[in-house]
Write an enzyme that holds these catalytic residues in place. Structure first.
Site, PDB file in Angstrom:
ATOM      1  N   HIS A  76       3.352  15.282   6.036  1.00 44.61           N
ATOM      2  CA  HIS A  76       4.724  15.048   6.488  1.00 44.61           C
ATOM      3  C   HIS A  76       5.692  15.418   5.370  1.00 44.61           C
ATOM      4  O   HIS A  76       5.593  14.903   4.272  1.00 44.61           O
ATOM      5  CB  HIS A  76       4.938  13.567   6.842  1.00 44.61           C
ATOM      6  CG  HIS A  76       4.308  13.178   8.149  1.00 44.61           C
ATOM      7  ND1 HIS A  76       4.653  12.053   8.850  1.00 44.61           N
ATOM      8  CD2 HIS A  76       3.341  13.791   8.893  1.00 44.61           C
ATOM      9  CE1 HIS A  76       3.949  11.982   9.957  1.00 44.61           C
ATOM     10  NE2 HIS A  76       3.137  13.010   9.999  1.00 44.61           N
ATOM     11  N   TYR A 205      12.212   5.349  10.434  1.00 45.99           N
ATOM     12  CA  TYR A 205      12.510   3.995   9.953  1.00 45.99           C
ATOM     13  C   TYR A 205      13.895   3.661  10.503  1.00 45.99           C
ATOM     14  O   TYR A 205      14.878   4.278  10.104  1.00 45.99           O
ATOM     15  CB  TYR A 205      12.554   3.942   8.423  1.00 45.99           C
ATOM     16  CG  TYR A 205      11.196   4.048   7.743  1.00 45.99           C
ATOM     17  CD1 TYR A 205      10.577   5.277   7.537  1.00 45.99           C
ATOM     18  CD2 TYR A 205      10.544   2.902   7.277  1.00 45.99           C
ATOM     19  CE1 TYR A 205       9.344   5.370   6.901  1.00 45.99           C
ATOM     20  CE2 TYR A 205       9.309   2.984   6.637  1.00 45.99           C
ATOM     21  CZ  TYR A 205       8.717   4.220   6.457  1.00 45.99           C
ATOM     22  OH  TYR A 205       7.499   4.304   5.819  1.00 45.99           O
ATOM     23  N   PRO A 294       5.121  -3.693   3.584  1.00 45.95           N
ATOM     24  CA  PRO A 294       4.692  -2.353   3.992  1.00 45.95           C
ATOM     25  C   PRO A 294       5.810  -1.319   4.158  1.00 45.95           C
ATOM     26  O   PRO A 294       5.519  -0.143   4.340  1.00 45.95           O
ATOM     27  CB  PRO A 294       3.997  -2.598   5.338  1.00 45.95           C
ATOM     28  CG  PRO A 294       4.589  -3.856   5.859  1.00 45.95           C
ATOM     29  CD  PRO A 294       4.953  -4.684   4.667  1.00 45.95           C
ATOM     30  N   LYS A 298       3.623   1.677   0.040  1.00 45.30           N
ATOM     31  CA  LYS A 298       3.103   1.824  -1.320  1.00 45.30           C
ATOM     32  C   LYS A 298       1.743   1.188  -1.549  1.00 45.30           C
ATOM     33  O   LYS A 298       1.090   1.455  -2.566  1.00 45.30           O
ATOM     34  CB  LYS A 298       4.102   1.195  -2.321  1.00 45.30           C
ATOM     35  CG  LYS A 298       5.317   2.053  -2.573  1.00 45.30           C
ATOM     36  CD  LYS A 298       5.025   3.135  -3.599  1.00 45.30           C
ATOM     37  CE  LYS A 298       6.015   4.244  -3.588  1.00 45.30           C
ATOM     38  NZ  LYS A 298       5.689   5.364  -2.672  1.00 45.30           N
ATOM     39  N   TYR A 386       9.315   7.584  -2.500  1.00 43.65           N
ATOM     40  CA  TYR A 386       8.429   7.553  -1.329  1.00 43.65           C
ATOM     41  C   TYR A 386       7.226   8.478  -1.519  1.00 43.65           C
ATOM     42  O   TYR A 386       6.097   8.123  -1.181  1.00 43.65           O
ATOM     43  CB  TYR A 386       9.217   7.954  -0.073  1.00 43.65           C
ATOM     44  CG  TYR A 386       8.545   7.582   1.227  1.00 43.65           C
ATOM     45  CD1 TYR A 386       8.853   6.385   1.879  1.00 43.65           C
ATOM     46  CD2 TYR A 386       7.605   8.425   1.817  1.00 43.65           C
ATOM     47  CE1 TYR A 386       8.239   6.037   3.074  1.00 43.65           C
ATOM     48  CE2 TYR A 386       6.981   8.083   3.010  1.00 43.65           C
ATOM     49  CZ  TYR A 386       7.300   6.897   3.635  1.00 43.65           C
ATOM     50  OH  TYR A 386       6.687   6.557   4.818  1.00 43.65           O
TER      51      TYR A 386
HETATM   52  C1  PHB Z   1       1.571   3.164   9.408  1.00 42.93           C
HETATM   53  O1  PHB Z   1       1.510   4.263   9.974  1.00 42.93           O
HETATM   54  O2  PHB Z   1       0.773   2.253   9.682  1.00 42.93           O
HETATM   55  C2  PHB Z   1       2.651   2.908   8.416  1.00 42.93           C
HETATM   56  C3  PHB Z   1       3.446   3.955   7.983  1.00 42.93           C
HETATM   57  C4  PHB Z   1       4.472   3.719   7.075  1.00 42.93           C
HETATM   58  C5  PHB Z   1       4.691   2.446   6.589  1.00 42.93           C
HETATM   59  C6  PHB Z   1       3.881   1.396   7.001  1.00 42.93           C
HETATM   60  C7  PHB Z   1       2.869   1.624   7.920  1.00 42.93           C
HETATM   61  O3  PHB Z   1       5.715   2.222   5.720  1.00 42.93           O
END
Ligand code: PHB
Length: 394
Positions: A76, A205, A294, A298, A386
């Site tokens: 990505h 997000y 989460p 990280k 990130y």
């Molecule tokens: C996930 O795909 O489970 C996932 C992706 C990004 C995050 C947390 C979980 O920040």
């Protein structure tokens, strides 16, 4: 009768940290024994987050720990931050020339376990560590019970606690099993897996007045999504219809493709750093040393960064009798850990709506999001953090 095993490095925990460390040590000719209280099936099937930094992917693939990360994982080159009805792409590739990979942690674990077993590694499931003794001697040991409930002692030159947030090794390092710097959050994530095509090529997000949502993916037919919820929410209390309506409202202006929901879980939010990471010949790595919420993706990446440092330190100690890197390990590791703690806390507080948020708080938050997406410096900071800061020791 206690069964006693001797090895160079005893590793408690067959998660990403413990397995990768044992793999890298073996490549340098250092023998280890890895134990875990869970079954292989539990480890390989517990659903965890899926974002790997570029540095994590490089280590997994170059060391031969996981060859599927690049083929099955999805690269990505950006994420979308969404708020006030609009999406804003953070273009990692353009900003920092780096990317991340979506490859769920349990897939990486399947590869790591297969590689360790194929190489004849001593990897024992269903073995429960009770405590670590002798941290300040040159023969530290793990006191455990084996799969049949019989006592087992692993005597080693060095013991590593890679045994997750409920670490048993932590007491031997910091004097207390719970001692650390921590922060709780007044919300959690309600995670779902559903059968549907992807609603977006990259992660979204999304901040909304109803709370945060994250749109992630798993495959062409399975998607992973999360919505901010009360930590005490019963995952079965909401109908599929309610979940979809709630998710749709939180990504205001972007329509999600719906499908049957076949898995629900609630993830608690916590920030934690143990008071100590090293005592004598026992060290903590991964979630045993720190936990992050989460939102910054990280968790596993921070564990891999610890492994890189400790691997170098243990090679110097055990092959060259040089303890300088080990002595420096806590300070070096903690610099990255606290940067990641900050980033995870920042993403969390910028995107979630606290239960007591006032109109001022809401509007200020949108101001903060605008400051980030409308400034190249803001976008670049997010992209750098990130995709992952350079790994010390590589
Ligand atoms: C996930 O795909 O489970 C996932 C992706 C990004 C995050 C947390 C979980 O920040």
């Amino acid at each position: 009768m206690t069964d006693t095993v001797r090895t160079q490095v005893a590793i408690i925990g067959a998660g990403p940290a413990g397995l990768l460390l044992s793999h890298l040590l073996a490549k340098a000719g250092i023998e280890s024994v890895v134990i875990d209280s869970r079954t292989r099936d539990e480890i390989e099937h517990t659903i965890r987050a899926g974002i790997l930094e570029q540095g994590t992917v490089e280590i997994l693939s170059e060391s031969g720990a996981s060859d599927r990360v690049r083929t099955v994982g999805n690269r990505h080159e950006g994420v979308e931050l969404r708020f006030a009805g609009e999406g804003h792409r953070i273009d990692f590739e353009a900003l920092v020339g780096r990317a991340v990979w979506l490859f769920p942690q349990h897939e990486a674990l399947k590869d790591l376990i297969a590689v360790r077993l194929a190489e004849g590694q001593d990897l024992r499931f269903n073995v429960t560590a009770q405590r670590v003794e002798g941290a300040e001697t040159d023969r530290p040991r793990v006191i455990a019970t084996d799969a049949e409930g019989r006592p087992l002692e692993i005597e080693a030159d060095f013991v590593v606690g890679a045994d997750g947030s409920r670490s048993v090794a932590r007491a031997a390092v910091s004097g207390s099993s719970t001692g650390g710097y921590f922060r709780e959050y007044p919300f959690a994530w309600f995670g779902i897996l559903c059968e549907a095509p992807p609603s977006s090529d990259e992660l979204i997000y999304s901040n909304s007045p109803n709370g945060f949502a994250l749109i992630s993916q798993r495959s062409a037919t399975i998607q992973r999504m999360y919505l901010q919820c009360d930590p005490d929410l019963d995952p079965n209390a909401m109908s599929d219809r309610q979940i979809w309506d709630d998710l749709q409202s939180r990504v205001d202006g972007h329509t999600l493709i719906e499908g049957p929901i076949f898995q629900r879980d609630v993830l608690r939010f916590r920030s934690f750093v143990a008071h100590e990471l090293l005592r004598g010949r026992v060290a903590l790595i991964g979630d045993a040393a720190h936990t992050v919420p989460p939102t910054g993706a990280k968790g596993m990446n921070l564990a891999v960064a610890d492994v890189v440092l400790l691997n170098n330190a243990l090679q110097a100690l055990l092959l060259d009798d040089d303890s300088r890197l080990l002595e420096a390990f806590p300070e070096t590791a903690l610099k990255r850990i606290w940067k990641a703690q900050h980033f995870s806390w920042w993403m969390t507080s910028m995107l979630h709506v606290g239960p007591d948020a006032t109109d001022f708080d809401r509007l200020r938050q949108v101001g903060e999001l605008r400051s980030v997406v409308e400034s190249e410096a803001g976008r670049r900071y997010l992209a750098e953090a990130y995709t992952g800061w350079p790994l010390e020791g590589r």
